[in-house]
Design a protein around this motif. Structure first.
Motif, short mmCIF file in Angstrom:
data_model
loop_
_atom_site.label_atom_id
_atom_site.label_comp_id
_atom_site.label_asym_id
_atom_site.label_seq_id
_atom_site.Cartn_x
_atom_site.Cartn_y
_atom_site.Cartn_z
N ALA A 54 20.17 142.23 32.59
CA ALA A 54 19.31 142.09 33.76
C ALA A 54 19.38 143.34 34.61
CB ALA A 54 19.74 140.88 34.58
N PRO A 55 18.25 143.73 35.22
CA PRO A 55 18.28 144.87 36.15
C PRO A 55 19.06 144.52 37.40
CG PRO A 55 16.17 143.75 36.27
CD PRO A 55 16.93 143.12 35.13
N PRO A 56 19.48 145.52 38.18
CA PRO A 56 20.22 145.21 39.41
C PRO A 56 19.39 144.31 40.32
CG PRO A 56 20.31 147.55 38.91
CD PRO A 56 19.32 146.96 37.97
N GLU A 57 20.07 143.39 40.98
CA GLU A 57 19.37 142.47 41.87
C GLU A 57 18.88 143.23 43.10
OE1 GLU A 57 20.89 138.51 42.56
OE2 GLU A 57 22.55 138.94 41.21
N THR A 58 17.63 142.97 43.44
CA THR A 58 17.09 143.55 44.66
C THR A 58 17.19 142.59 45.83
OG1 THR A 58 14.89 142.76 44.03
CG2 THR A 58 15.48 144.99 43.38
N ALA A 59 17.39 141.33 45.51
CA ALA A 59 17.55 140.31 46.54
C ALA A 59 18.29 139.15 45.93
CB ALA A 59 16.19 139.86 47.09
N THR A 60 19.08 138.45 46.74
CA THR A 60 19.80 137.30 46.26
C THR A 60 18.85 136.13 46.12
OG1 THR A 60 21.78 138.05 47.41
CG2 THR A 60 21.71 135.72 46.74
N ASN A 184 15.05 137.37 38.28
CA ASN A 184 15.53 136.58 39.41
C ASN A 184 15.27 135.10 39.20
OD1 ASN A 184 16.60 138.70 40.87
ND2 ASN A 184 14.77 139.03 42.11
N LEU A 185 14.14 134.79 38.53
CA LEU A 185 13.85 133.40 38.19
C LEU A 185 14.89 132.88 37.19
CD1 LEU A 185 11.90 131.00 38.41
CD2 LEU A 185 10.53 132.05 36.60
N LEU A 186 15.26 133.70 36.21
CA LEU A 186 16.28 133.31 35.26
C LEU A 186 17.63 133.12 35.95
CD1 LEU A 186 17.46 132.83 32.46
CD2 LEU A 186 17.39 135.30 32.06
N ARG A 187 17.95 134.01 36.89
CA ARG A 187 19.22 133.90 37.61
C ARG A 187 19.29 132.63 38.45
NH1 ARG A 187 18.38 139.60 38.98
NH2 ARG A 187 19.81 140.92 37.81
N THR A 188 18.14 132.06 38.79
CA THR A 188 18.13 130.80 39.53
C THR A 188 18.86 129.71 38.76
OG1 THR A 188 15.99 131.35 40.54
CG2 THR A 188 16.61 129.04 40.55
N TYR A 189 18.77 129.78 37.43
CA TYR A 189 19.37 128.75 36.59
C TYR A 189 20.58 129.25 35.81
CZ TYR A 189 14.88 126.64 37.63
OH TYR A 189 13.79 126.14 38.30
N ASP A 190 20.72 130.57 35.64
CA ASP A 190 21.82 131.15 34.87
C ASP A 190 22.14 132.51 35.48
OD1 ASP A 190 23.41 132.58 33.04
OD2 ASP A 190 22.55 131.55 31.32
#
Length: 235
Positions: A54-60, A184-190
């Motif tokens: 994943a690319p670096p997060e730009t927002a939590t 970021n959508l994927l990070r919502t669940y994983d």
């Protein structure tokens, strides 16, 4: 005839050079050649699972695995319900005789669209899930991923279609172009930093994760294997 000392020295040097040039091959060279030949005869390894970081997060991300994903921003890409956007949201169904809405059918063609509004498609699927009680199956992958292509082929099987339509709303999300929005959508669940594609996540109507193949096992990408996976997590 007597040979001069200088001539004898020259002949000795020439003989030594000839022996060196015609001597046995360097053992290291023979070992290298044998290794190359053995490698050429070795059987090909099976295709590994594709892993993307994943690319670096730009927002939590504002949502957690137990809540619905964030709403699409006003400047979002074309709606996932638009044919040009390669929509993955389920189509509306005609009401039953008793007045209740019949289960909506999932797509019959599959693939990942880099231009689809994936957050809006997931939000729409969760809304439909709350209305009819079916789970949501999220498929995060890429068009260049060999395992994702194999899954797309399996999804066209009639038995798989039956199991999918009876228990799930299905959404495919492209993470092959490293879209920050989709990651970021994927990070919502994983919240993992790297992902083995395809990532299949089953979400209940209230937004809770039932299973995630990135932290578990990917089902067999065959009609029977994937049908078994769908039935296992349908309830």
């Amino acid at each position: 005839m007597r040979r001069s000392p200088a001539l004898l020295i020259a002949l000795s040097v020439a003989t030594a050079a000839g022996l060196t040039a015609c001597g046995p091959a360097d053992p290291g060279t023979e070992a290298t050649s044998s290794a190359v030949a053995a490698a050429a005869e070795a059987p090909a390894l099976p295709e590994p699972i594709n892993i993307v970081t994943a690319p670096p997060e730009t927002a939590t991300p504002s949502a957690t695995p137990s809540s619905a994903p964030p709403a699409a921003p006003s400047s979002a890409r074309p709606s996932a319900s638009s044919p040009a956007a390669g929509a993955k949201a389920s189509a509306s169904a005609a009401p039953k005789a008793g007045g209740a809405a019949a289960p909506a059918a999932n797509p019959t063609s599959f693939g990942y669209s880099a231009t689809a509004d994936s957050p809006a498609a997931v939000a729409a699927a969760l809304k439909q899930a709350k209305a009819d009680g079916r789970n949501v199956l999220l498929d995060f992958g890429a068009s260049w991923c060999g395992n994702c292509k194999a899954l797309d082929k399996v999804l066209g099987d009639a038995k798989v279609q039956g199991a999918l339509n009876s228990s799930y709303h299905f959404v495919q999300i492209d993470i092959g172009d490293h879209s920050t929005t989709n990651f970021n959508l994927l990070r919502t669940y994983d919240s993992q930093g790297s992902y083995k594609m395809p990532v299949l996540i089953v979400v209940t109507p209230d937004g809770k994760v039932r299973t995630d193949t990135n932290t578990g096992a990917l089902p067999a990408l065959t009609a029977s294997g994937f049908t078994g996976f769908l039935k296992q997590w349908a309830a």
